[in-house]
Scaffold this motif. Structure first.
Motif, short mmCIF file in Angstrom:
data_model
loop_
_atom_site.label_atom_id
_atom_site.label_comp_id
_atom_site.label_asym_id
_atom_site.label_seq_id
_atom_site.Cartn_x
_atom_site.Cartn_y
_atom_site.Cartn_z
N ARG A 221 0.84 -1.20 0.00
CA ARG A 221 0.00 0.00 0.00
C ARG A 221 0.88 1.26 0.00
NH1 ARG A 221 -2.82 -1.27 4.35
NH2 ARG A 221 -4.47 -2.37 3.23
N ILE A 222 1.94 1.24 0.79
CA ILE A 222 2.84 2.40 0.85
C ILE A 222 3.59 2.56 -0.46
CG2 ILE A 222 4.99 3.21 1.92
CD1 ILE A 222 3.89 2.13 4.59
N GLU A 223 4.02 1.45 -1.06
CA GLU A 223 4.76 1.54 -2.32
C GLU A 223 3.91 2.19 -3.41
OE1 GLU A 223 5.78 -2.54 -2.74
OE2 GLU A 223 7.58 -2.40 -1.48
N LYS A 224 2.62 1.99 -3.35
CA LYS A 224 1.73 2.57 -4.37
C LYS A 224 1.68 4.10 -4.30
CE LYS A 224 -1.31 -1.44 -4.94
NZ LYS A 224 -2.68 -1.98 -4.73
N VAL A 225 1.87 4.67 -3.11
CA VAL A 225 1.73 6.13 -3.00
C VAL A 225 2.97 6.86 -3.52
CG1 VAL A 225 0.14 5.99 -1.06
CG2 VAL A 225 2.58 6.29 -0.60
N PHE A 226 4.03 6.13 -3.84
CA PHE A 226 5.18 6.80 -4.46
C PHE A 226 4.75 7.46 -5.78
CE2 PHE A 226 7.78 4.20 -1.60
CZ PHE A 226 8.73 5.13 -1.22
N GLU A 227 3.82 6.84 -6.47
CA GLU A 227 3.34 7.41 -7.73
C GLU A 227 2.63 8.74 -7.49
OE1 GLU A 227 3.30 7.13 -11.89
OE2 GLU A 227 4.35 5.98 -10.34
N GLU A 228 2.03 8.89 -6.31
CA GLU A 228 1.33 10.14 -5.97
C GLU A 228 2.30 11.31 -5.82
OE1 GLU A 228 -1.93 10.73 -5.35
OE2 GLU A 228 -2.82 8.73 -5.29
N ILE A 229 3.50 11.03 -5.30
CA ILE A 229 4.40 12.13 -4.94
C ILE A 229 5.53 12.34 -5.94
CG2 ILE A 229 3.90 12.04 -2.48
CD1 ILE A 229 6.39 10.34 -2.10
N ARG A 230 5.53 11.61 -7.03
CA ARG A 230 6.54 11.84 -8.07
C ARG A 230 6.21 13.08 -8.90
NH1 ARG A 230 6.66 7.39 -12.04
NH2 ARG A 230 8.49 8.49 -12.84
N TYR A 231 4.94 13.43 -8.97
CA TYR A 231 4.50 14.52 -9.85
C TYR A 231 4.51 15.84 -9.08
CZ TYR A 231 3.24 10.85 -13.08
OH TYR A 231 3.29 9.77 -13.92
N VAL A 232 5.34 16.78 -9.53
CA VAL A 232 5.54 18.03 -8.80
C VAL A 232 5.16 19.22 -9.67
CG1 VAL A 232 7.36 17.04 -7.36
CG2 VAL A 232 7.98 18.17 -9.51
N ASN A 233 4.88 20.33 -9.00
CA ASN A 233 4.44 21.54 -9.72
C ASN A 233 5.56 22.55 -9.92
OD1 ASN A 233 4.58 22.32 -6.99
ND2 ASN A 233 3.02 23.90 -7.28
N LEU A 234 6.79 22.15 -9.71
CA LEU A 234 7.91 23.07 -9.89
C LEU A 234 7.94 23.57 -11.32
CD1 LEU A 234 10.22 24.27 -8.20
CD2 LEU A 234 11.71 22.48 -9.12
N GLY A 235 8.04 24.87 -11.48
CA GLY A 235 7.94 25.51 -12.79
C GLY A 235 6.64 26.25 -12.96
N GLY A 236 5.66 25.91 -12.11
CA GLY A 236 4.36 26.58 -12.20
C GLY A 236 4.34 27.92 -11.51
N THR A 237 5.35 28.21 -10.71
CA THR A 237 5.49 29.42 -9.88
C THR A 237 4.25 29.66 -9.04
OG1 THR A 237 4.88 31.03 -11.61
CG2 THR A 237 7.21 30.39 -11.46
N ALA A 238 3.62 30.83 -9.12
CA ALA A 238 2.63 31.22 -8.11
C ALA A 238 1.35 30.39 -8.13
CB ALA A 238 2.29 32.70 -8.26
N ILE A 239 0.77 30.20 -9.32
CA ILE A 239 -0.51 29.49 -9.36
C ILE A 239 -0.57 28.42 -10.45
CG2 ILE A 239 -1.79 31.43 -8.36
CD1 ILE A 239 -2.88 31.98 -11.21
N GLY A 240 0.53 28.22 -11.15
CA GLY A 240 0.54 27.22 -12.21
C GLY A 240 0.74 27.79 -13.60
N THR A 241 0.70 29.13 -13.75
CA THR A 241 0.88 29.74 -15.07
C THR A 241 2.35 29.80 -15.48
OG1 THR A 241 1.04 31.96 -14.11
CG2 THR A 241 -1.17 31.18 -14.75
N GLY A 242 3.24 29.67 -14.50
CA GLY A 242 4.67 29.79 -14.80
C GLY A 242 5.13 31.22 -14.94
N ILE A 243 4.36 32.17 -14.41
CA ILE A 243 4.73 33.58 -14.51
C ILE A 243 6.11 33.81 -13.90
CG2 ILE A 243 3.61 34.21 -12.32
CD1 ILE A 243 2.82 36.87 -13.65
N ASN A 244 6.94 34.61 -14.61
CA ASN A 244 8.30 34.97 -14.22
C ASN A 244 9.31 33.84 -14.41
OD1 ASN A 244 7.27 37.43 -13.54
ND2 ASN A 244 7.60 37.23 -11.32
#
Length: 476
Positions: A221-244
Protein backbone atom coordinates in the motif's frame (compact mmCIF):
# COMPACT_ATOMS: atom_id res chain seq x y z
CA UNK A 1 28.28 26.63 30.67
CA UNK A 2 26.12 29.26 28.98
CA UNK A 3 27.50 30.54 25.67
CA UNK A 4 28.03 34.30 25.53
CA UNK A 5 28.50 36.22 22.30
CA UNK A 6 31.59 38.35 21.98
CA UNK A 7 31.32 42.02 21.06
CA UNK A 8 31.84 41.35 17.36
CA UNK A 9 29.04 38.78 17.34
CA UNK A 10 26.72 41.37 18.91
CA UNK A 11 27.17 43.79 16.02
CA UNK A 12 24.17 44.34 13.78
CA UNK A 13 23.46 45.22 10.19
CA UNK A 14 20.26 46.96 9.14
CA UNK A 15 18.13 45.35 6.44
CA UNK A 16 15.06 46.81 4.74
CA UNK A 17 12.01 44.97 3.45
CA UNK A 18 8.44 46.00 2.65
CA UNK A 19 7.58 46.07 6.35
CA UNK A 20 10.43 48.42 7.20
CA UNK A 21 13.92 48.33 8.68
CA UNK A 22 15.18 45.49 10.88
CA UNK A 23 18.37 44.91 12.82
CA UNK A 24 20.00 41.56 11.99
CA UNK A 25 23.13 40.18 13.61
CA UNK A 26 26.10 40.79 11.30
CA UNK A 27 27.20 37.20 11.85
CA UNK A 28 23.86 35.77 10.78
CA UNK A 29 23.33 34.21 7.37
CA UNK A 30 19.56 34.67 7.58
CA UNK A 31 18.02 38.06 6.83
CA UNK A 32 15.12 40.25 7.87
CA UNK A 33 12.35 38.08 6.42
CA UNK A 34 13.57 34.99 8.27
CA UNK A 35 13.90 36.99 11.47
CA UNK A 36 10.39 38.39 11.16
CA UNK A 37 9.08 34.85 10.72
CA UNK A 38 10.95 33.72 13.82
CA UNK A 39 9.38 36.54 15.81
CA UNK A 40 5.91 35.90 14.40
CA UNK A 41 5.71 32.15 14.85
CA UNK A 42 6.55 30.86 18.31
CA UNK A 43 4.49 27.73 17.80
CA UNK A 44 6.29 24.41 18.30
CA UNK A 45 9.67 25.61 19.51
CA UNK A 46 11.19 23.15 17.05
CA UNK A 47 13.33 23.52 13.94
CA UNK A 48 12.36 22.65 10.39
CA UNK A 49 12.76 19.01 9.49
CA UNK A 50 16.34 18.64 8.16
CA UNK A 51 15.14 16.64 5.17
CA UNK A 52 12.86 19.38 3.84
CA UNK A 53 15.65 21.93 4.30
CA UNK A 54 17.89 19.66 2.24
CA UNK A 55 15.30 19.34 -0.49
CA UNK A 56 14.62 23.07 -0.66
CA UNK A 57 18.38 23.52 -1.11
CA UNK A 58 18.37 20.92 -3.90
CA UNK A 59 15.68 22.99 -5.62
CA UNK A 60 17.70 26.19 -5.25
CA UNK A 61 20.78 24.49 -6.67
CA UNK A 62 18.85 23.09 -9.64
CA UNK A 63 17.29 26.51 -10.25
CA UNK A 64 20.65 28.29 -10.21
CA UNK A 65 22.05 25.88 -12.80
CA UNK A 66 18.95 25.97 -14.99
CA UNK A 67 18.63 29.76 -14.85
CA UNK A 68 22.27 30.14 -15.90
CA UNK A 69 21.64 27.79 -18.83
CA UNK A 70 18.62 29.96 -19.73
CA UNK A 71 20.79 33.08 -19.66
CA UNK A 72 19.01 34.57 -16.66
CA UNK A 73 21.87 34.38 -14.14
CA UNK A 74 25.44 35.58 -14.42
CA UNK A 75 27.84 32.64 -14.31
CA UNK A 76 29.66 33.92 -11.22
CA UNK A 77 26.40 34.34 -9.30
CA UNK A 78 25.17 30.91 -10.40
CA UNK A 79 28.40 29.24 -9.33
CA UNK A 80 28.37 31.03 -5.98
CA UNK A 81 24.78 29.91 -5.33
CA UNK A 82 25.64 26.35 -6.31
CA UNK A 83 28.67 26.35 -3.99
CA UNK A 84 26.58 27.70 -1.12
CA UNK A 85 24.00 24.99 -1.76
CA UNK A 86 26.65 22.28 -1.80
CA UNK A 87 27.94 23.47 1.55
CA UNK A 88 24.44 23.34 3.01
CA UNK A 89 23.92 19.85 1.59
CA UNK A 90 27.03 18.80 3.51
CA UNK A 91 25.45 20.05 6.74
CA UNK A 92 26.97 23.52 7.05
CA UNK A 93 25.01 26.58 8.24
CA UNK A 94 21.87 24.62 9.11
CA UNK A 95 21.67 26.45 12.44
CA UNK A 96 20.62 29.53 10.46
CA UNK A 97 17.34 27.93 9.45
CA UNK A 98 15.41 29.54 12.28
CA UNK A 99 11.74 29.44 11.29
CA UNK A 100 9.16 27.32 13.08
CA UNK A 101 7.73 24.32 11.18
CA UNK A 102 4.19 25.63 11.72
CA UNK A 103 3.96 29.05 10.09
CA UNK A 104 1.48 31.24 8.27
CA UNK A 105 2.07 32.08 4.63
CA UNK A 106 1.98 28.67 2.94
CA UNK A 107 5.69 28.13 3.61
CA UNK A 108 7.01 31.54 2.49
CA UNK A 109 9.03 31.77 5.71
CA UNK A 110 10.92 28.57 4.95
CA UNK A 111 11.45 29.54 1.32
CA UNK A 112 12.82 32.94 2.25
CA UNK A 113 14.95 31.51 5.04
CA UNK A 114 16.63 29.32 2.42
CA UNK A 115 16.90 32.19 -0.06
CA UNK A 116 18.56 34.45 2.52
CA UNK A 117 21.01 31.88 3.90
CA UNK A 118 22.07 30.83 0.40
CA UNK A 119 22.33 34.44 -0.79
CA UNK A 120 24.44 35.58 2.16
CA UNK A 121 26.83 32.65 1.81
CA UNK A 122 27.05 33.27 -1.94
CA UNK A 123 27.83 36.94 -1.23
CA UNK A 124 30.75 35.85 0.96
CA UNK A 125 31.99 33.49 -1.74
CA UNK A 126 32.03 36.44 -4.14
CA UNK A 127 34.04 38.50 -1.64
CA UNK A 128 31.23 40.65 -0.25
CA UNK A 129 29.74 41.08 3.20
CA UNK A 130 26.54 39.45 4.37
CA UNK A 131 23.54 41.67 3.71
CA UNK A 132 24.96 43.24 0.53
CA UNK A 133 22.14 42.01 -1.68
CA UNK A 134 23.40 44.03 -4.64
CA UNK A 135 25.80 41.12 -5.21
CA UNK A 136 23.37 38.23 -4.71
CA UNK A 137 19.72 38.93 -3.99
CA UNK A 138 17.57 36.36 -2.16
CA UNK A 139 14.53 37.11 -4.34
CA UNK A 140 15.97 38.13 -7.70
CA UNK A 141 18.77 35.58 -7.88
CA UNK A 142 18.27 32.65 -5.49
CA UNK A 143 14.50 32.62 -6.01
CA UNK A 144 14.71 33.36 -9.75
CA UNK A 145 11.90 31.64 -11.66
CA UNK A 146 10.36 30.28 -8.49
CA UNK A 147 7.58 30.86 -6.00
CA UNK A 148 6.98 29.55 -2.52
CA UNK A 149 3.93 27.93 -4.11
CA UNK A 150 5.94 25.58 -6.31
CA UNK A 151 9.12 25.27 -4.22
CA UNK A 152 7.56 24.17 -0.93
CA UNK A 153 5.12 21.52 -2.21
CA UNK A 154 7.89 20.08 -4.39
CA UNK A 155 10.25 19.92 -1.41
CA UNK A 156 7.44 18.36 0.63
CA UNK A 157 6.97 15.58 -1.91
CA UNK A 158 10.71 14.96 -2.10
CA UNK A 159 10.83 14.70 1.68
CA UNK A 160 7.95 12.24 1.74
CA UNK A 161 9.80 10.17 -0.86
CA UNK A 162 12.92 9.95 1.29
CA UNK A 163 11.09 9.29 4.56
CA UNK A 164 8.86 6.63 2.99
CA UNK A 165 11.96 4.79 1.76
CA UNK A 166 13.32 4.74 5.31
CA UNK A 167 10.02 3.46 6.66
CA UNK A 168 9.92 0.64 4.11
CA UNK A 169 13.38 -0.53 5.15
CA UNK A 170 12.20 -0.99 8.74
CA UNK A 171 8.89 -2.56 7.69
CA UNK A 172 10.80 -5.12 5.64
CA UNK A 173 12.82 -5.97 8.75
CA UNK A 174 9.59 -6.37 10.72
CA UNK A 175 8.06 -8.64 8.10
CA UNK A 176 11.14 -10.85 8.10
CA UNK A 177 11.18 -10.96 11.90
CA UNK A 178 7.57 -12.16 11.96
CA UNK A 179 8.35 -14.77 9.30
CA UNK A 180 11.24 -16.10 11.37
CA UNK A 181 9.02 -16.35 14.43
CA UNK A 182 6.31 -18.09 12.39
CA UNK A 183 8.81 -20.84 11.55
CA UNK A 184 10.09 -21.04 15.12
CA UNK A 185 6.57 -21.34 16.54
CA UNK A 186 5.04 -23.50 13.81
CA UNK A 187 4.79 -26.56 16.12
CA UNK A 188 3.23 -24.65 19.04
CA UNK A 189 -0.51 -25.35 19.37
CA UNK A 190 -2.57 -22.74 21.18
CA UNK A 191 -6.18 -21.74 21.49
CA UNK A 192 -7.52 -19.33 18.93
CA UNK A 193 -9.98 -16.73 20.16
CA UNK A 194 -12.74 -14.67 18.62
CA UNK A 195 -14.30 -11.81 20.61
CA UNK A 196 -11.85 -12.80 23.38
CA UNK A 197 -13.68 -16.14 23.78
CA UNK A 198 -12.27 -19.60 23.07
CA UNK A 199 -12.67 -20.48 19.40
CA UNK A 200 -10.65 -23.29 17.81
CA UNK A 201 -6.98 -24.29 17.99
CA UNK A 202 -4.38 -22.45 15.94
CA UNK A 203 -0.62 -22.76 15.68
CA UNK A 204 1.29 -19.86 17.15
CA UNK A 205 3.32 -19.86 13.95
CA UNK A 206 0.14 -19.27 11.96
CA UNK A 207 -0.62 -16.18 14.01
CA UNK A 208 2.85 -14.76 13.42
CA UNK A 209 2.68 -15.55 9.71
CA UNK A 210 -0.58 -13.59 9.60
CA UNK A 211 1.26 -10.63 11.12
CA UNK A 212 3.95 -10.90 8.43
CA UNK A 213 1.26 -10.97 5.74
CA UNK A 214 -0.45 -7.89 7.16
CA UNK A 215 2.83 -5.95 7.24
CA UNK A 216 3.57 -6.97 3.65
CA UNK A 217 0.15 -5.70 2.59
CA UNK A 218 0.92 -2.36 4.25
CA UNK A 219 4.24 -2.21 2.44
CA UNK A 220 2.48 -2.73 -0.89
CA UNK A 221 0.00 0.00 0.00
CA UNK A 222 2.84 2.40 0.85
CA UNK A 223 4.76 1.54 -2.32
CA UNK A 224 1.73 2.57 -4.37
CA UNK A 225 1.73 6.13 -3.00
CA UNK A 226 5.18 6.80 -4.46
CA UNK A 227 3.34 7.41 -7.73
CA UNK A 228 1.33 10.14 -5.97
CA UNK A 229 4.40 12.13 -4.94
CA UNK A 230 6.54 11.84 -8.07
CA UNK A 231 4.50 14.52 -9.85
CA UNK A 232 5.54 18.03 -8.80
CA UNK A 233 4.44 21.54 -9.72
CA UNK A 234 7.91 23.07 -9.89
CA UNK A 235 7.94 25.51 -12.79
CA UNK A 236 4.36 26.58 -12.20
CA UNK A 237 5.49 29.42 -9.88
CA UNK A 238 2.63 31.22 -8.11
CA UNK A 239 -0.51 29.49 -9.36
CA UNK A 240 0.54 27.22 -12.21
CA UNK A 241 0.88 29.74 -15.07
CA UNK A 242 4.67 29.79 -14.80
CA UNK A 243 4.73 33.58 -14.51
CA UNK A 244 8.30 34.97 -14.22
CA UNK A 245 9.82 31.62 -15.25
CA UNK A 246 11.77 31.31 -18.50
CA UNK A 247 10.49 28.74 -21.04
CA UNK A 248 13.81 26.87 -20.95
CA UNK A 249 13.69 26.88 -17.16
CA UNK A 250 10.14 25.50 -17.11
CA UNK A 251 11.12 22.61 -19.37
CA UNK A 252 14.44 21.80 -17.71
CA UNK A 253 14.00 22.51 -13.98
CA UNK A 254 12.40 19.20 -12.97
CA UNK A 255 14.80 17.00 -15.01
CA UNK A 256 17.69 18.97 -13.50
CA UNK A 257 16.29 18.50 -9.98
CA UNK A 258 15.85 14.78 -10.62
CA UNK A 259 19.45 14.59 -11.82
CA UNK A 260 21.03 16.25 -8.79
CA UNK A 261 18.74 14.85 -6.10
CA UNK A 262 18.45 11.29 -7.34
CA UNK A 263 14.68 11.35 -6.76
CA UNK A 264 12.54 10.18 -9.68
CA UNK A 265 10.45 13.31 -10.23
CA UNK A 266 8.12 14.24 -13.08
CA UNK A 267 6.64 17.67 -13.77
CA UNK A 268 2.87 17.51 -13.40
CA UNK A 269 0.94 17.76 -16.66
CA UNK A 270 -1.54 20.16 -15.02
CA UNK A 271 0.44 22.66 -12.97
CA UNK A 272 -2.72 24.42 -11.82
CA UNK A 273 -4.12 21.27 -10.24
CA UNK A 274 -0.74 20.37 -8.76
CA UNK A 275 -0.54 23.82 -7.13
CA UNK A 276 -4.10 23.84 -5.79
CA UNK A 277 -4.41 20.31 -4.45
CA UNK A 278 -2.80 18.47 -1.54
CA UNK A 279 -4.66 15.19 -1.99
CA UNK A 280 -1.41 13.35 -2.73
CA UNK A 281 -0.29 14.05 0.84
CA UNK A 282 -3.64 12.77 2.09
CA UNK A 283 -2.96 9.56 0.16
CA UNK A 284 0.47 9.21 1.76
CA UNK A 285 -0.97 9.86 5.20
CA UNK A 286 -3.74 7.35 4.58
CA UNK A 287 -1.27 4.60 3.75
CA UNK A 288 0.81 5.45 6.82
CA UNK A 289 -2.30 5.49 9.00
CA UNK A 290 -3.41 2.10 7.70
CA UNK A 291 0.02 0.70 8.56
CA UNK A 292 -0.14 2.23 12.03
CA UNK A 293 -3.53 0.59 12.59
CA UNK A 294 -2.08 -2.79 11.62
CA UNK A 295 0.88 -2.39 13.95
CA UNK A 296 -1.30 -1.25 16.84
CA UNK A 297 -3.57 -4.27 16.45
CA UNK A 298 -0.56 -6.59 16.47
CA UNK A 299 0.91 -4.82 19.50
CA UNK A 300 -2.37 -5.25 21.37
CA UNK A 301 -2.41 -8.96 20.48
CA UNK A 302 1.08 -9.37 21.91
CA UNK A 303 0.09 -7.59 25.10
CA UNK A 304 -2.87 -9.94 25.51
CA UNK A 305 -0.94 -13.12 24.73
CA UNK A 306 1.81 -12.15 27.15
CA UNK A 307 -0.54 -10.99 29.91
CA UNK A 308 0.02 -12.39 33.39
CA UNK A 309 2.50 -13.90 33.78
CA UNK A 310 0.34 -16.20 35.93
CA UNK A 311 -3.18 -14.78 35.93
CA UNK A 312 -3.47 -13.83 32.27
CA UNK A 313 -3.07 -15.70 28.99
CA UNK A 314 0.65 -16.20 29.53
CA UNK A 315 1.12 -17.86 26.13
CA UNK A 316 4.21 -15.90 25.11
CA UNK A 317 7.00 -14.01 26.85
CA UNK A 318 8.05 -10.56 25.69
CA UNK A 319 11.62 -9.44 26.32
CA UNK A 320 11.94 -7.68 29.69
CA UNK A 321 13.10 -4.16 28.89
CA UNK A 322 12.73 -2.26 32.18
CA UNK A 323 11.13 -2.29 35.63
CA UNK A 324 7.38 -2.03 35.34
CA UNK A 325 6.52 -0.34 38.60
CA UNK A 326 7.89 1.95 41.26
CA UNK A 327 5.79 0.19 43.91
CA UNK A 328 5.24 -3.43 42.76
CA UNK A 329 8.50 -5.41 42.90
CA UNK A 330 9.20 -7.74 39.99
CA UNK A 331 6.53 -6.29 37.72
CA UNK A 332 7.55 -6.03 34.07
CA UNK A 333 5.30 -4.21 31.60
CA UNK A 334 4.94 -4.69 27.81
CA UNK A 335 6.48 -1.28 27.20
CA UNK A 336 7.46 -1.81 23.57
CA UNK A 337 3.99 -2.84 22.35
CA UNK A 338 2.62 0.03 24.44
CA UNK A 339 4.78 2.56 22.61
CA UNK A 340 3.68 1.06 19.28
CA UNK A 341 0.06 1.69 20.32
CA UNK A 342 0.85 5.28 21.28
CA UNK A 343 2.63 6.07 18.02
CA UNK A 344 -0.38 4.68 16.17
CA UNK A 345 -2.70 6.98 18.11
CA UNK A 346 -0.50 9.95 17.16
CA UNK A 347 -0.41 8.98 13.49
CA UNK A 348 -4.18 8.55 13.39
CA UNK A 349 -4.58 12.05 14.88
CA UNK A 350 -2.07 13.47 12.40
CA UNK A 351 -4.03 11.93 9.56
CA UNK A 352 -7.13 13.85 10.61
CA UNK A 353 -5.12 17.09 10.76
CA UNK A 354 -3.72 16.45 7.28
CA UNK A 355 -7.17 15.66 5.93
CA UNK A 356 -8.70 18.85 7.33
CA UNK A 357 -5.80 21.00 6.11
CA UNK A 358 -5.95 19.54 2.60
CA UNK A 359 -9.70 20.13 2.45
CA UNK A 360 -9.28 23.76 3.53
CA UNK A 361 -7.43 24.90 0.41
CA UNK A 362 -9.12 27.72 -1.50
CA UNK A 363 -9.09 28.49 -5.19
CA UNK A 364 -5.52 28.48 -6.61
CA UNK A 365 -3.57 27.57 -3.45
CA UNK A 366 -3.68 25.71 -0.18
CA UNK A 367 -2.10 27.88 2.52
CA UNK A 368 -1.89 25.07 5.07
CA UNK A 369 1.05 23.04 3.78
CA UNK A 370 3.15 23.80 6.89
CA UNK A 371 0.81 21.89 9.21
CA UNK A 372 0.44 19.11 6.62
CA UNK A 373 4.20 18.66 6.44
CA UNK A 374 4.75 19.00 10.18
CA UNK A 375 2.17 16.29 10.84
CA UNK A 376 3.12 14.01 7.96
CA UNK A 377 6.85 14.11 8.59
CA UNK A 378 6.20 13.36 12.26
CA UNK A 379 4.06 10.39 11.24
CA UNK A 380 6.73 9.06 8.90
CA UNK A 381 9.58 9.56 11.37
CA UNK A 382 7.77 8.02 14.31
CA UNK A 383 6.54 5.09 12.22
CA UNK A 384 10.09 4.34 11.10
CA UNK A 385 11.50 4.68 14.60
CA UNK A 386 8.81 2.65 16.34
CA UNK A 387 9.06 -0.20 13.83
CA UNK A 388 12.82 -0.35 14.38
CA UNK A 389 12.20 -0.42 18.14
CA UNK A 390 9.50 -3.08 17.74
CA UNK A 391 11.86 -5.37 15.84
CA UNK A 392 14.99 -4.86 17.92
CA UNK A 393 13.49 -4.71 21.40
CA UNK A 394 10.46 -6.97 21.14
CA UNK A 395 9.76 -9.26 18.19
CA UNK A 396 13.15 -10.94 17.87
CA UNK A 397 13.18 -11.81 21.59
CA UNK A 398 9.68 -13.29 21.94
CA UNK A 399 9.51 -16.85 23.30
CA UNK A 400 6.58 -19.25 23.58
CA UNK A 401 5.22 -20.91 26.72
CA UNK A 402 4.47 -24.21 24.99
CA UNK A 403 3.17 -26.06 28.06
CA UNK A 404 0.82 -23.23 28.92
CA UNK A 405 -0.49 -23.10 25.34
CA UNK A 406 -1.08 -26.85 25.28
CA UNK A 407 -2.81 -26.80 28.66
CA UNK A 408 -5.25 -24.10 27.54
CA UNK A 409 -6.14 -26.08 24.42
CA UNK A 410 -6.68 -29.31 26.32
CA UNK A 411 -8.91 -27.64 28.91
CA UNK A 412 -10.98 -25.71 26.36
CA UNK A 413 -14.37 -26.71 25.02
CA UNK A 414 -13.55 -24.85 21.81
CA UNK A 415 -12.30 -28.10 20.31
CA UNK A 416 -15.92 -29.21 20.14
CA UNK A 417 -16.22 -27.36 16.82
CA UNK A 418 -14.26 -30.16 15.14
CA UNK A 419 -17.03 -32.61 16.07
CA UNK A 420 -19.77 -30.84 14.08
CA UNK A 421 -19.14 -32.70 10.78
CA UNK A 422 -19.26 -36.02 12.66
CA UNK A 423 -22.02 -35.75 15.30
CA UNK A 424 -23.89 -32.63 14.21
CA UNK A 425 -24.17 -29.12 15.62
CA UNK A 426 -26.94 -29.90 18.18
CA UNK A 427 -25.14 -32.83 19.85
CA UNK A 428 -21.88 -30.88 19.75
CA UNK A 429 -23.54 -27.94 21.53
CA UNK A 430 -24.97 -30.27 24.21
CA UNK A 431 -21.54 -31.79 24.80
CA UNK A 432 -20.05 -28.29 25.11
CA UNK A 433 -22.65 -27.17 27.66
CA UNK A 434 -22.17 -30.33 29.73
CA UNK A 435 -18.39 -29.98 29.65
CA UNK A 436 -18.65 -26.38 30.87
CA UNK A 437 -21.19 -27.32 33.58
CA UNK A 438 -19.37 -30.37 34.91
CA UNK A 439 -15.76 -29.53 34.14
CA UNK A 440 -15.32 -32.94 32.50
CA UNK A 441 -13.20 -33.18 29.33
CA UNK A 442 -14.96 -33.14 25.97
CA UNK A 443 -13.13 -36.30 24.92
CA UNK A 444 -14.43 -38.24 27.92
CA UNK A 445 -18.05 -37.19 27.36
CA UNK A 446 -18.03 -38.16 23.67
CA UNK A 447 -16.69 -41.63 24.35
CA UNK A 448 -19.05 -42.17 27.33
CA UNK A 449 -22.08 -41.30 25.19
CA UNK A 450 -20.83 -43.57 22.39
CA UNK A 451 -20.95 -40.81 19.82
CA UNK A 452 -17.53 -41.73 18.38
CA UNK A 453 -15.02 -44.50 18.95
CA UNK A 454 -11.88 -43.71 20.98
CA UNK A 455 -9.78 -44.04 17.82
CA UNK A 456 -11.94 -41.56 15.89
CA UNK A 457 -11.98 -39.16 18.84
CA UNK A 458 -8.17 -39.18 18.87
CA UNK A 459 -8.14 -38.20 15.23
CA UNK A 460 -10.92 -35.62 15.32
CA UNK A 461 -9.74 -33.91 18.52
CA UNK A 462 -6.06 -33.88 17.58
CA UNK A 463 -5.33 -30.13 17.90
CA UNK A 464 -2.69 -30.20 15.18
CA UNK A 465 -5.21 -31.67 12.74
CA UNK A 466 -7.61 -28.85 13.58
CA UNK A 467 -5.09 -26.33 12.26
CA UNK A 468 -4.88 -28.04 8.85
CA UNK A 469 -8.12 -27.79 6.86
CA UNK A 470 -9.72 -31.12 5.93
CA UNK A 471 -7.25 -33.46 7.62
CA UNK A 472 -9.48 -34.60 10.48
CA UNK A 473 -12.48 -35.05 8.23
CA UNK A 474 -10.58 -37.11 5.66
CA UNK A 475 -9.08 -39.32 8.36
CA UNK A 476 -12.44 -40.46 9.77
Amino acid sequence: MEYRMNDKEKEYRVEKDIIGEMKVLKSAYYGSQSLRAKENFHITGLNMHPEIIKNVVYIKKAAAITNFEAGLLDEAISLAIVQACDELLKGRLLEYFIVDPIQGGAGTSLNMNANEVIANRAIEILGGEKGDYSLVNPNDHVNCGQSTNDVIPTAGKMTCYVLLKKALIQLERLKLAFEEKSKEFDHVIKMGRTQLQDAVPIRLGQEFQAYATAVKRDMIRIEKVFEEIRYVNLGGTAIGTGINADEHYMKRIVPKLKEISGIDLIQASDLFDATQSLDSFVAVSGAVKACAVTLSKIASDLRLMSSGPRTGFGEINLPARQNGSSIMPGKVNPVIPEVVNQVAFQIIGNDLTITLAAEAGQLELNAFEPIVFYSLFQSLDTLTNVVETFVDHCITGITANEDRCRQLVENSVGVITALCPHIGYRDSAEIAKEAIRTGRPVRELIIKKGLLSPADVNIVLNPMNMTRPGIAKKSC
